[in-house]
Design an enzyme around this catalytic site. Sequence first.
Site, PDB file in Angstrom:
ATOM      1  CB  ALA A 176      11.913 -24.323  28.845  1.00 53.80           C
ATOM      2  CB  ALA A 211      19.551 -36.060  30.554  1.00 54.64           C
ATOM      3  CE1 TYR A 212      13.417 -30.381  27.966  1.00 56.91           C
ATOM      4  CE2 TYR A 212      14.636 -28.739  28.432  1.00 56.91           C
ATOM      5  CZ  TYR A 212      13.712 -29.341  27.944  1.00 56.91           C
ATOM      6  OH  TYR A 212      12.768 -28.357  27.602  1.00 56.91           O
ATOM      7  CG  HIS A 213      19.970 -28.063  30.141  1.00 59.17           C
ATOM      8  ND1 HIS A 213      19.305 -27.003  29.685  1.00 59.17           N
ATOM      9  CD2 HIS A 213      19.714 -28.114  31.657  1.00 59.17           C
ATOM     10  CE1 HIS A 213      18.496 -26.458  30.695  1.00 59.17           C
ATOM     11  NE2 HIS A 213      18.912 -27.206  31.703  1.00 59.17           N
ATOM     12  CB  SER A 239      18.237 -33.610  24.401  1.00 57.09           C
ATOM     13  OG  SER A 239      17.086 -32.929  25.181  1.00 57.09           O
TER      14      SER A 239
END
Length: 278
Positions: A278, A147-149, A151
């Site tokens: 990151a 999910a982070y990636h 975004s």
Amino acid sequence: MQNVVITGASSGIGAATALHLDQQGARVFAGVENEGDGATALAGASSRLQRITLDVSDDASIAAAFETIRSQVGDAGLDGVVNNAGIGYAAPLELLPREDFRRLLDVNVLGQVAVTQAALPLIRLGHGRVVIVGSVGGILASQFAGAYHASKFALEAIADVWRQELDPDDVPVILIEPSTIATPIWDKAIAYLDQLTASDDKRLKRYRERLTSFRETLHSADEHGKAPKDVAEVIAEALTTKKPDTRYVVGADGKLATALRPLIPDRIADKLAERTTA
């Protein structure tokens, strides 16, 4: 610099950037999600710095914040808006609740767009710049942070499009791509992962061993990542240099990863992602 707005300024990169710009003489509007957030992290700032409630996922909060900012900067407008607010959830995509995925995209993507929309009239007045804090994780993606990636990959496209759309107005749009930075996002990701793995979801069995290893990776990133001030200094350069680059990669491992990614097969990129995102 005169007037700069920073979102997600209660800790990490946002707080470091707010303090750094304040030390350089800027009037900083340090956006925090809730009233009282960031009091400790921003305690060393001058009286110029103003903490302002700015929840990037709440349209009313954004509108109220920019009404306050507008009343204070007047016709001087803004020299910059730094879109930094972001969250991260660590989980296999198979197990990530839809509402959490939606929340992450709302903060990390839609929030950055909404804040920039609100800031643009003042940016044009002040002949200012738009800074978007993305990540090397928008170029390389690793398991359990999908999910982070997602975004951060979205922000790559948004920065490219906005750079083109705002070029006729002479509004620079600059993307910052940090690699591994030691910020509170790692502790929060670990806490989320621990809550997930404590559940009795039977689907966890196939992931549990890898999730244990991934947890150690998160802990190592928190301990050994570069200091947030390193990113703050790059953001300051992006806001002040006469002709800013369109993007800045922060960290030697991130620079290597972004250079290699177009040249290497996906399987090798998968291994590289585990070391540099990151």
